[in-house]
Scaffold this active site. Structure first.
Site, PDB file in Angstrom:
ATOM      1  N   TYR A   1      29.561  40.599  26.904  1.00  0.00           N
ATOM      2  CA  TYR A   1      28.803  41.515  27.744  1.00  0.00           C
ATOM      3  C   TYR A   1      29.657  42.743  28.010  1.00  0.00           C
ATOM      4  O   TYR A   1      30.876  42.660  28.137  1.00  0.00           O
ATOM      5  CB  TYR A   1      28.317  40.846  29.039  1.00  0.00           C
ATOM      6  CG  TYR A   1      29.236  40.962  30.217  1.00  0.00           C
ATOM      7  CD1 TYR A   1      29.235  42.118  31.000  1.00  0.00           C
ATOM      8  CD2 TYR A   1      30.085  39.920  30.575  1.00  0.00           C
ATOM      9  CE1 TYR A   1      30.077  42.218  32.107  1.00  0.00           C
ATOM     10  CE2 TYR A   1      30.915  40.016  31.663  1.00  0.00           C
ATOM     11  CZ  TYR A   1      30.914  41.167  32.427  1.00  0.00           C
ATOM     12  OH  TYR A   1      31.744  41.290  33.510  1.00  0.00           O
TER      13      TYR A   1
ATOM     14  N   LEU B   1      36.831  33.343  34.805  1.00  0.00           N
ATOM     15  CA  LEU B   1      38.165  33.455  34.209  1.00  0.00           C
ATOM     16  C   LEU B   1      39.177  32.537  34.902  1.00  0.00           C
ATOM     17  O   LEU B   1      40.059  31.971  34.248  1.00  0.00           O
ATOM     18  CB  LEU B   1      38.636  34.909  34.268  1.00  0.00           C
ATOM     19  CG  LEU B   1      37.861  35.894  33.378  1.00  0.00           C
ATOM     20  CD1 LEU B   1      38.366  37.307  33.596  1.00  0.00           C
ATOM     21  CD2 LEU B   1      37.974  35.502  31.905  1.00  0.00           C
TER      22      LEU B   1
ATOM     23  N   TRP C   1      31.255  36.551  39.819  1.00  0.00           N
ATOM     24  CA  TRP C   1      30.997  35.689  38.661  1.00  0.00           C
ATOM     25  C   TRP C   1      32.117  35.796  37.635  1.00  0.00           C
ATOM     26  O   TRP C   1      32.620  34.794  37.129  1.00  0.00           O
ATOM     27  CB  TRP C   1      29.652  36.072  38.035  1.00  0.00           C
ATOM     28  CG  TRP C   1      29.189  35.185  36.921  1.00  0.00           C
ATOM     29  CD1 TRP C   1      28.403  34.079  37.017  1.00  0.00           C
ATOM     30  CD2 TRP C   1      29.465  35.357  35.520  1.00  0.00           C
ATOM     31  NE1 TRP C   1      28.172  33.538  35.773  1.00  0.00           N
ATOM     32  CE2 TRP C   1      28.809  34.311  34.832  1.00  0.00           C
ATOM     33  CE3 TRP C   1      30.195  36.281  34.778  1.00  0.00           C
ATOM     34  CZ2 TRP C   1      28.860  34.176  33.451  1.00  0.00           C
ATOM     35  CZ3 TRP C   1      30.251  36.144  33.404  1.00  0.00           C
ATOM     36  CH2 TRP C   1      29.600  35.101  32.742  1.00  0.00           C
ATOM     37  N   ASP C   2      32.524  37.029  37.305  1.00  0.00           N
ATOM     38  CA  ASP C   2      33.574  37.256  36.299  1.00  0.00           C
ATOM     39  C   ASP C   2      34.885  36.571  36.700  1.00  0.00           C
ATOM     40  O   ASP C   2      35.517  35.871  35.909  1.00  0.00           O
ATOM     41  CB  ASP C   2      33.857  38.757  36.137  1.00  0.00           C
ATOM     42  CG  ASP C   2      32.638  39.555  35.745  1.00  0.00           C
ATOM     43  OD1 ASP C   2      31.676  39.590  36.536  1.00  0.00           O
ATOM     44  OD2 ASP C   2      32.666  40.146  34.660  1.00  0.00           O
ATOM     45  N   THR C   3      35.282  36.814  37.939  1.00  0.00           N
ATOM     46  CA  THR C   3      36.547  36.252  38.417  1.00  0.00           C
ATOM     47  C   THR C   3      36.513  34.737  38.406  1.00  0.00           C
ATOM     48  O   THR C   3      37.451  34.079  37.940  1.00  0.00           O
ATOM     49  CB  THR C   3      36.844  36.753  39.844  1.00  0.00           C
ATOM     50  OG1 THR C   3      36.956  38.177  39.827  1.00  0.00           O
ATOM     51  CG2 THR C   3      38.127  36.158  40.382  1.00  0.00           C
TER      52      THR C   3
END
Length: 583
Positions: free
Chosen positions: A91, A188, A183-185
């Site tokens: 994305y 990962l 969400w990203d953090t």
């Protein structure tokens, strides 16, 4: 080259969505011949949906996923990735703030270099990124907190330029709780925590002009999410299941060890050697005799609710639940009794919960009355410490509030009973809200049957006072087992002091710090005895022996009751969470 799916999360991007799609398609065509572009359009109000729909009709490699309402970044991405067909899932932000020349490196990191996750970085020493100072400052502070608290090795967790191996992403996707900017953090951090390979590489990045991040609201929210994930990944295990039992048991032993060390362990041991074995045996018999009274009281409560069971079975179920409370913190062992009643007698959870609640409330009533009377008995010779007065006041206020609320809810429930029946007849769809209302109504009604009606109230109060009177008499006999101490056991003051000590120690048990209040109970008794002129080392010895006698009889009775009912400790202890879920 495996197939590639690129997701473009879009919210009110009418001004640039078409240009982004064309540039992305041109870049992808130089990398692979098998690709698709998914526009995850998230409740846009500026016409982005119409443009995206047009692009999907014009270009076969474009898919448009529309949502009428704003889902949030994470939820929109989840939906898009589940609809994607590629083996490499990417994305990128619609503003193309990251130079698209890095897209090939991003894709190949996953497709050919063996990484599970890859992300561009604006904050590595080699990165070339420019944006307003306010956002640069906030972003660096945020990422530093993530590195510090969540043990991440990455510099930048929020760059909108990421790729994932399909299998790895789908293995983690359902674990991600946040559905917005965090969400990203979370993805990962969880990936690193689970041992997946993650590549971070520097990129050329320029601020895209506007941002959908609310600087105040979202930054504060993401800060709270850091704490939530930190707690879940690194500390939750200590406060649930075996970890919680271990930690609280260690705390109990630590309290006892510190108290014994401070008071003099050798003197405590010397006191124990001087105790009268026969008097301690009598104390044990008195405490054992209180258990049938507990069964009778519980039988009284259940019979008022129309449930009639044998005294032996009910006493055994209490033995088992109280044994679980000795092992488990926060009195969650009470749930074991609910499980036993449900399994053995198919008693509804509402009934077992309401009967247990009533039992606990009447325990507090009896103890509060005893503490108040005992405090007046010792008032002439000592001033109570502020924490003692606070405990008594706290219990009294809690009881008054309980009955005030129960009276109000019971009155309201009776007034609306007719209307509720009509609503239930007209709406029998079994919706969760209706089930909750029905559960609450039944729960309130059943408690009011016992706690509000005068006859039932007086009967249960009398049995509760008798039960706790025998509990306190047990402690009195333990103190009497030390005749060489010079304590006048026949004086009204000493009797009142023992009543006050056990009452306050029991009230202290309402604060769920250690299993069975081990440690906190002993400290409370020692403090009260000390105020009454009893040497602290003797008071501590009495408190420890008193608690050992009570817990030993409880565990012995629990073990015998388990055998009689055909149950096992593991089954009982592991059903506390399941009981909550079943409700």
């Amino acid at each position: 080259m495996p197939s590639v799916s690129v997701v473009l999360p879009a919210y009110n991007e009418a001004a640039r969505i078409e240009n982004t799609v064309l540039i992305t398609a041109e870049t992808l065509s130089k990398i692979t011949h098998s690709f698709e572009i998914i526009i995850a359009e998230d409740g846009s109000t500026d016409g982005t949906d119409r443009i995206a729909s047009s692009l999907s009709e014009k270009f076969p490699y474009v898919k448009h996923l529309h949502s009428d309402e704003r889902q949030g970044r994470g939820r929109a991405l989840n939906r898009a990735f589940k609809a994607a067909s590629g083996e490499v899932l990417c994305y990128i932000d619609v503003d193309l703030a990251t130079d698209m020349s890095y897209l090939e490196k991003l894709v190949r990191a996953v497709s050919t270099d063996g990484y599970d996750f890859a992300t561009g970085s604006r904050m590595m020493p080699e990165s070339d990124a420019k944006r307003p100072f306010k956002r640069e400052f906030a972003s660096r502070g945020y990422n530093s907190l993530v590195r510090l608290f969540l043990h991440s090795k990455l510099y930048d967790h929020q760059c909108g330029f990421k790729a994932f191996r399909r299998g790895a992403l789908f293995e983690l996707m359902d674990e991600i709780e946040n559905q917005h900017w965090f969400w990203d953090t979370e993805l990962l951090v969880r990936a690193q925590n689970r041992g997946y390979s993650v590549l971070e590489f520097p990129v050329y990045w320029r601020h895209g002009g506007t941002s959908k991040v609310n600087f105040a609201k979202d930054i504060v929210g993401m800060g709270s999410e850091i704490f939530r994930l930190w707690w879940e990944l690194f500390f939750q295990g200590l406060f649930s299941g075996k970890g919680k039992i271990f930690l609280t048991a260690f705390l109990a032993l630590l309290i006892l060890a510190l108290a014994a060390t401070f008071l003099g362990a050798s003197e405590v041991l010397e006191n124990i050697k001087q105790a009268s074995i026969s008097t301690l045996a009598l104390a044990s018999l008195v405490y054992f005799a209180s258990w049938p009274l507990r069964g009778i009281r519980f039988q009284q409560i259940l019979s008022r609710l129309g449930n009639h069971y044998g005294l032996g079975f009910l006493t055994g179920s209490i033995f088992i639940s109280q044994s679980a409370n000795v092992v488990l913190p926060a009195r969650i062992g009470d749930l074991s009794r609910m499980y036993i009643l449900k399994k053995s007698k198919d008693l509804a959870y509402t009934t077992s919960l309401s009967s247990l609640t009533v039992e606990r409330v009447f325990d507090i009533i009896a103890i509060t009355l005893i503490a108040a009377l005992a405090s007046s008995g010792v008032a002439a010779r000592l001033d109570l410490a502020s924490w003692m007065e606070s405990l008594i006041r706290f219990s009294g206020i809690a009881v008054l509030l309980f009955f005030a609320v129960l009276f109000a809810l019971s009155f309201r429930e009776r007034r609306s009973k007719k209307g509720d029946k009509e609503k239930a007849f007209n709406n029998s769809s079994g919706e969760p809200l209706n089930k909750i209302k029905e559960f609450a109504s039944t729960f309130i009604h059943q408690m009011s049957v016992v706690a509000v009606r005068p006859g039932a109230f007086l009967a249960v109060v009398a049995s509760s006072i008798l039960i706790w009177g025998m509990d306190i008499f047990t402690c009195y006999l333990v103190l009497k087992a030390f005749p060489a101490t010079g304590v006048d056991m026949s004086s009204t003051f000493t009797i009142s002091l023992v009543f006050l000590a056990v009452a306050l120690g029991t009230i202290a048990k309402t604060f769920p710090i250690t299993p069975g209040a081990i440690g906190t109970y002993e400290v409370a008794l020692t403090a009260v005895f000390g105020l009454g002129g009893i040497k602290p080392e003797l008071g501590f010895t009495v408190a420890v022996l008193d608690h050992i006698i009570k817990n030993s009889i409880t565990l012995l009775g629990g073990g015998l009751s388990l055998s009689e009912l055909g149950l096992r400790w593991r089954e009982v202890l592991s059903t506390n969470t399941d009981t909550l879920k079943g409700m």
